[in-house]
Write an enzyme that holds these catalytic residues in place. Structure first.
Site, PDB file in Angstrom:
ATOM      1  N   GLY A  91      42.709  50.382  39.822  1.00 56.79           N
ATOM      2  CA  GLY A  91      41.533  51.293  40.479  1.00 56.79           C
ATOM      3  C   GLY A  91      42.033  51.775  41.879  1.00 56.79           C
ATOM      4  N   HIS A  98      44.012  47.478  51.518  1.00 54.56           N
ATOM      5  CA  HIS A  98      42.457  47.055  51.961  1.00 54.56           C
ATOM      6  C   HIS A  98      41.788  46.270  51.273  1.00 54.56           C
ATOM      7  CE1 HIS A  98      43.237  50.985  49.437  1.00 54.56           C
ATOM      8  NE2 HIS A  98      41.751  50.496  48.848  1.00 54.56           N
ATOM      9  N   HIS A 100      37.992  45.445  50.361  1.00 57.47           N
ATOM     10  CA  HIS A 100      37.082  45.878  50.392  1.00 57.47           C
ATOM     11  C   HIS A 100      36.032  44.708  50.416  1.00 57.47           C
ATOM     12  CE1 HIS A 100      37.783  49.801  48.003  1.00 57.47           C
ATOM     13  NE2 HIS A 100      38.524  49.238  47.866  1.00 57.47           N
TER      14      HIS A 100
HETATM   15  P1  AMP Z   1      40.844  51.752  46.354  1.00 58.69           P
HETATM   16  O1  AMP Z   1      40.331  52.964  45.172  1.00 58.69           O
HETATM   17  O2  AMP Z   1      40.757  50.647  46.531  1.00 58.69           O
HETATM   18  O3  AMP Z   1      42.403  52.533  46.263  1.00 58.69           O
HETATM   19  O4  AMP Z   1      40.009  52.607  47.722  1.00 58.69           O
HETATM   20  C1  AMP Z   1      40.088  53.779  48.142  1.00 58.69           C
HETATM   21  C2  AMP Z   1      39.195  53.505  49.920  1.00 58.69           C
HETATM   22  O5  AMP Z   1      38.664  54.297  50.795  1.00 58.69           O
HETATM   23  C3  AMP Z   1      37.708  53.636  48.822  1.00 58.69           C
HETATM   24  O6  AMP Z   1      36.561  53.065  48.619  1.00 58.69           O
HETATM   25  C4  AMP Z   1      37.236  55.130  48.885  1.00 58.69           C
HETATM   26  O7  AMP Z   1      36.008  55.657  49.288  1.00 58.69           O
HETATM   27  C5  AMP Z   1      37.710  54.749  50.535  1.00 58.69           C
HETATM   28  N1  AMP Z   1      38.473  56.145  51.680  1.00 58.69           N
HETATM   29  C6  AMP Z   1      38.858  57.087  51.093  1.00 58.69           C
HETATM   30  N2  AMP Z   1      39.189  57.873  52.575  1.00 58.69           N
HETATM   31  C7  AMP Z   1      38.314  57.204  53.308  1.00 58.69           C
HETATM   32  C8  AMP Z   1      37.710  57.405  55.271  1.00 58.69           C
HETATM   33  N3  AMP Z   1      38.866  58.898  55.710  1.00 58.69           N
HETATM   34  N4  AMP Z   1      37.405  56.555  55.463  1.00 58.69           N
HETATM   35  C9  AMP Z   1      36.896  56.076  55.137  1.00 58.69           C
HETATM   36  N5  AMP Z   1      36.785  55.285  53.773  1.00 58.69           N
HETATM   37  C10 AMP Z   1      38.071  56.190  53.199  1.00 58.69           C
END
Ligand code: AMP
Length: 112
Positions: A91, A98, A100
């Site tokens: 995912g 990062h 979560h």
């Molecule tokens: P993943 O799918 O584990 O790569 O997580 C990426 C996360 O980044 C998702 O939960 C998105 O909602 C979040 N995301 C994407 N763009 C931004 C943004 N500009 N500011 C904060 N969160 C973001």
């Protein structure tokens, strides 16, 4: 390629910051999957946990301890979940590691 997270780290685009130090930032997720959803992101680019190296273990440990600190600052006393998505099946959508941090409701298990 400059990812969205690198632009946030560089302050080229805005985000709701919860934390910043020499090693990482903590921001609110723009599309929260729980009442509280933060991301802890290393300033140094590590594309994903699957390519992290032994020499980066101090950064990796710091991300978890920062997640714990943010959780305690936001009263997630009943519990929280830490997730790292890796690769397409995991995912991952942004190729900059990062962590979560999710909480504020009872989270189901197993995840989908
Ligand atoms: P993943 O799918 O584990 O790569 O997580 C990426 C996360 O980044 C998702 O939960 C998105 O909602 C979040 N995301 C994407 N763009 C931004 C943004 N500009 N500011 C904060 N969160 C973001």
């Amino acid at each position: 390629m400059t990812t969205i997270f690198q632009k946030i780290i560089n302050k080229e685009i805005t985000a709701e910051f919860l934390h910043e130090d020499d090693i990482c930032i903590g921001i609110m997720d723009i599309d929260p999957k729980a009442p509280f959803h933060a991301l802890i992101i290393p300033k140094q680019l590590i594309a994903r946990i699957g390519v992290a190296e032994e020499s980066e273990k101090q950064i990796l440990g710091h991300l978890l301890l920062t997640a714990k600190k943010i959780a305690s600052e936001h009263d997630l006393n009943e519990g929280f979940r830490i997730v790292i998505n890796n690769g397409p099946d995991g995912g991952e959508t942004v190729p900059h590691l990062h962590v979560h941090l999710l909480g504020g409701r009872k989270l189901t298990w197993p995840p989908g």
